[in-house]
Design a protein around this motif. Structure first.
Motif, PDB file in Angstrom:
ATOM      1  N   GLY A  79      10.443  22.993  -1.743  1.00 13.48           N
ATOM      2  CA  GLY A  79       9.135  22.532  -2.168  1.00 13.48           C
ATOM      3  C   GLY A  79       9.134  21.036  -2.388  1.00 13.48           C
ATOM      4  N   GLY A  80       8.138  20.560  -3.112  1.00 12.28           N
ATOM      5  CA  GLY A  80       7.931  19.132  -3.232  1.00 12.28           C
ATOM      6  C   GLY A  80       8.228  18.550  -4.586  1.00 12.28           C
ATOM      7  N   GLY A  81       7.558  17.442  -4.874  1.00 14.15           N
ATOM      8  CA  GLY A  81       7.781  16.711  -6.111  1.00 14.15           C
ATOM      9  C   GLY A  81       7.206  15.316  -5.968  1.00 14.15           C
ATOM     10  N   MET A  82       7.697  14.395  -6.757  1.00 11.95           N
ATOM     11  CA  MET A  82       7.148  13.042  -6.771  1.00 11.95           C
ATOM     12  C   MET A  82       8.221  12.057  -7.199  1.00 11.95           C
ATOM     13  N   VAL A  83       8.093  10.816  -6.712  1.00 10.02           N
ATOM     14  CA  VAL A  83       8.918   9.728  -7.202  1.00 10.02           C
ATOM     15  C   VAL A  83       7.973   8.619  -7.653  1.00 10.02           C
ATOM     16  N   ALA A  84       8.160   8.149  -8.879  1.00  5.82           N
ATOM     17  CA  ALA A  84       7.283   7.140  -9.471  1.00  5.82           C
ATOM     18  C   ALA A  84       7.671   5.745  -9.008  1.00  5.82           C
ATOM     19  N   PRO A  85       6.794   4.760  -9.204  1.00  3.18           N
ATOM     20  CA  PRO A  85       7.130   3.381  -8.833  1.00  3.18           C
ATOM     21  C   PRO A  85       8.376   2.888  -9.565  1.00  3.18           C
ATOM     22  N   GLN A 135      18.587  12.281  -2.938  1.00  3.25           N
ATOM     23  CA  GLN A 135      18.122  11.310  -3.930  1.00  3.25           C
ATOM     24  C   GLN A 135      17.253  10.273  -3.221  1.00  3.25           C
ATOM     25  N   VAL A 136      16.106   9.957  -3.808  1.00  2.00           N
ATOM     26  CA  VAL A 136      15.211   8.970  -3.226  1.00  2.00           C
ATOM     27  C   VAL A 136      14.936   7.868  -4.242  1.00  2.00           C
ATOM     28  N   ARG A 137      15.008   6.625  -3.776  1.00  2.00           N
ATOM     29  CA  ARG A 137      14.679   5.456  -4.599  1.00  2.00           C
ATOM     30  C   ARG A 137      13.365   4.858  -4.113  1.00  2.00           C
ATOM     31  N   ASN A 138      12.508   4.533  -5.060  1.00  2.00           N
ATOM     32  CA  ASN A 138      11.197   3.977  -4.736  1.00  2.00           C
ATOM     33  C   ASN A 138      11.070   2.574  -5.338  1.00  2.00           C
ATOM     34  N   PRO A 139      11.288   1.521  -4.548  1.00  2.00           N
ATOM     35  CA  PRO A 139      11.144   0.167  -5.073  1.00  2.00           C
ATOM     36  C   PRO A 139       9.697  -0.323  -5.077  1.00  2.00           C
ATOM     37  N   GLY A 140       8.784   0.499  -4.572  1.00  2.00           N
ATOM     38  CA  GLY A 140       7.396   0.078  -4.430  1.00  2.00           C
ATOM     39  C   GLY A 140       6.582   0.260  -5.693  1.00  2.00           C
ATOM     40  N   ALA A 141       5.272  -0.005  -5.576  1.00  2.00           N
ATOM     41  CA  ALA A 141       4.362   0.007  -6.720  1.00  2.00           C
ATOM     42  C   ALA A 141       3.494   1.259  -6.776  1.00  2.00           C
ATOM     43  N   TYR A 142       3.677   2.179  -5.823  1.00  2.00           N
ATOM     44  CA  TYR A 142       2.837   3.371  -5.743  1.00  2.00           C
ATOM     45  C   TYR A 142       3.662   4.636  -5.983  1.00  2.00           C
ATOM     46  N   HIS A 143       3.031   5.652  -6.574  1.00  2.00           N
ATOM     47  CA  HIS A 143       3.653   6.974  -6.651  1.00  2.00           C
ATOM     48  C   HIS A 143       3.665   7.599  -5.257  1.00  2.00           C
ATOM     49  N   VAL A 144       4.752   8.265  -4.913  1.00  2.00           N
ATOM     50  CA  VAL A 144       4.824   8.980  -3.642  1.00  2.00           C
ATOM     51  C   VAL A 144       5.001  10.461  -3.958  1.00  2.00           C
ATOM     52  N   ASP A 172       0.855  -1.183   0.000  1.00  2.00           N
ATOM     53  CA  ASP A 172       0.000   0.000   0.000  1.00  2.00           C
ATOM     54  C   ASP A 172       0.893   1.236   0.000  1.00  2.00           C
ATOM     55  N   LEU A 173       0.271   2.415  -0.009  1.00  2.00           N
ATOM     56  CA  LEU A 173       1.055   3.649  -0.087  1.00  2.00           C
ATOM     57  C   LEU A 173       1.935   3.822   1.148  1.00  2.00           C
ATOM     58  N   ALA A 174       1.395   3.515   2.329  1.00  2.00           N
ATOM     59  CA  ALA A 174       2.192   3.664   3.553  1.00  2.00           C
ATOM     60  C   ALA A 174       3.414   2.755   3.525  1.00  2.00           C
ATOM     61  N   GLY A 175       3.232   1.525   3.056  1.00  2.00           N
ATOM     62  CA  GLY A 175       4.363   0.610   2.964  1.00  2.00           C
ATOM     63  C   GLY A 175       5.385   1.071   1.945  1.00  2.00           C
ATOM     64  N   THR A 176       4.907   1.666   0.858  1.00  2.00           N
ATOM     65  CA  THR A 176       5.832   2.202  -0.149  1.00  2.00           C
ATOM     66  C   THR A 176       6.667   3.329   0.433  1.00  2.00           C
ATOM     67  N   VAL A 177       6.023   4.204   1.211  1.00  2.00           N
ATOM     68  CA  VAL A 177       6.758   5.305   1.855  1.00  2.00           C
ATOM     69  C   VAL A 177       7.824   4.751   2.791  1.00  2.00           C
ATOM     70  N   ASP A 178       7.480   3.726   3.555  1.00  2.00           N
ATOM     71  CA  ASP A 178       8.448   3.123   4.473  1.00  2.00           C
ATOM     72  C   ASP A 178       9.627   2.494   3.729  1.00  2.00           C
ATOM     73  N   GLY A 179       9.386   2.048   2.501  1.00  2.00           N
ATOM     74  CA  GLY A 179      10.442   1.390   1.736  1.00  2.00           C
ATOM     75  C   GLY A 179      11.339   2.325   0.953  1.00  2.00           C
ATOM     76  N   LEU A 180      11.080   3.623   0.994  1.00  2.00           N
ATOM     77  CA  LEU A 180      11.937   4.582   0.288  1.00  2.00           C
ATOM     78  C   LEU A 180      13.329   4.607   0.915  1.00  2.00           C
ATOM     79  N   THR A 181      14.356   4.758   0.085  1.00  4.50           N
ATOM     80  CA  THR A 181      15.718   4.944   0.593  1.00  4.50           C
ATOM     81  C   THR A 181      16.248   6.281   0.112  1.00  4.50           C
ATOM     82  N   TRP A 182      16.887   6.996   1.016  1.00  7.77           N
ATOM     83  CA  TRP A 182      17.355   8.366   0.756  1.00  7.77           C
ATOM     84  C   TRP A 182      18.874   8.415   0.866  1.00  7.77           C
ATOM     85  N   SER A 183      19.496   9.226   0.028  1.00  7.28           N
ATOM     86  CA  SER A 183      20.948   9.425   0.084  1.00  7.28           C
ATOM     87  C   SER A 183      21.286  10.839  -0.344  1.00  7.28           C
TER      88      SER A 183
END
Length: 249
Positions: A202-208, A175-184, A151-162
């Motif tokens: 400001g913000g932005g988005m990282v795709a699945p 830099q953020v990596r999104n291994p999940g299936a949801y847009h964050v 789900d989206l919450a699990g995808t957020v938890d799975g993000l890795t930042w560097s």
């Protein structure tokens, strides 16, 4: 649709894309994003005309082309009604219907909903001297397949930042990596230090399955001490959740 009306609206829409003014649209979308579960036959978008004047509204979807028109846009959705008049202080429900073209089943797909508002023609001499603008509003539509893992919450938890060099080669970025299936989606992204949060632009988005980079304003060198990514996630309902996560090497 009458070809002359279609061409006229397309021309107005093109001008609306290029011009900006210190004003705001009268027609407001009831939400900041649309989530379309694949199992649903349709979803409804609510529009509200908060002014006392009528407006001509046109709605269409595109796959990411900001300069799209109703004739050139590509998206597997029908809209009903696609064009209509809205009187002042009224609401209108617009139906968005997936047409069934093949889309990925292991991740969300992103599309954009466009709402073009054309103000009424001035009908007296004083109003004819006022510059009027057409407004186009775009919001994201997330097409969510059936049985999507997590789900989206699990995808957020799975993000890795560097912390990395900024793309322009000047300063640093997160830099953020999104291994999940949801847009964050993020309302803000910054670098949390012992002295406070730095570099928020400001913000932005990282795709699945994708990587996104957020340059940090005025952060030219790695600060001393423990560092974390601090970010505000926008959920399906438009609410914010402020989080922080440690950086990976």
């Amino acid at each position: 649709m009458n070809p002359l009306i279609r061409c006229g609206l397309a021309a107005v829409m093109s001008i609306a894309c290029m011009l900006a003014a210190p004003a705001q649209a009268s027609v407001v979308i009831g939400g900041t994003r649309v989530v379309y579960p694949a199992q649903d036959q349709e979803v409804t978008l609510k529009l509200n005309n908060e002014s006392t004047s009528p407006a001509l509204i046109q709605v269409w979807l595109d796959d990411g082309d900001e300069r799209s028109t109703p004739d050139t846009a590509k998206a597997p959705f029908n809209v009903a009604p696609p064009m209509f008049r809205m009187d002042g202080q009224t609401s209108q429900a617009v139906r968005l219907m997936y047409t069934g073209e093949a889309l990925p089943t292991d991740k969300e797909s992103l599309f954009w909903v466009n709402v073009l508002e054309v103000p009424p023609k001035a009908d007296n001499s004083s109003e004819r001297n006022v510059l009027q603008f057409a407004f186009r509003t775009r919001i994201k539509l997330f097409f969510r397949p059936v049985g999507l893992r997590g789900d989206l919450a699990g995808t957020v938890d799975g993000l890795t930042w560097s912390l990395v060099d900024a793309p322009a080669g000047k300063g640093l970025a997160l830099q953020v990596r999104n291994p999940g299936a949801y847009h964050v989606n993020f309302a803000q992204v910054g670098l949390k230090t012992a002295q406070g949060t730095l570099g928020d632009q400001g913000g932005g988005m990282v795709a699945p399955g994708a990587v996104a980079v957020f340059p940090l304003k005025d952060v030219m060198h790695r600060p001393a001490g423990a560092l974390q990514a601090e970010f505000a996630v926008i959920n399906d309902f438009g609410a914010l959740n402020l989080l922080d996560r440690p950086l990976t090497p």
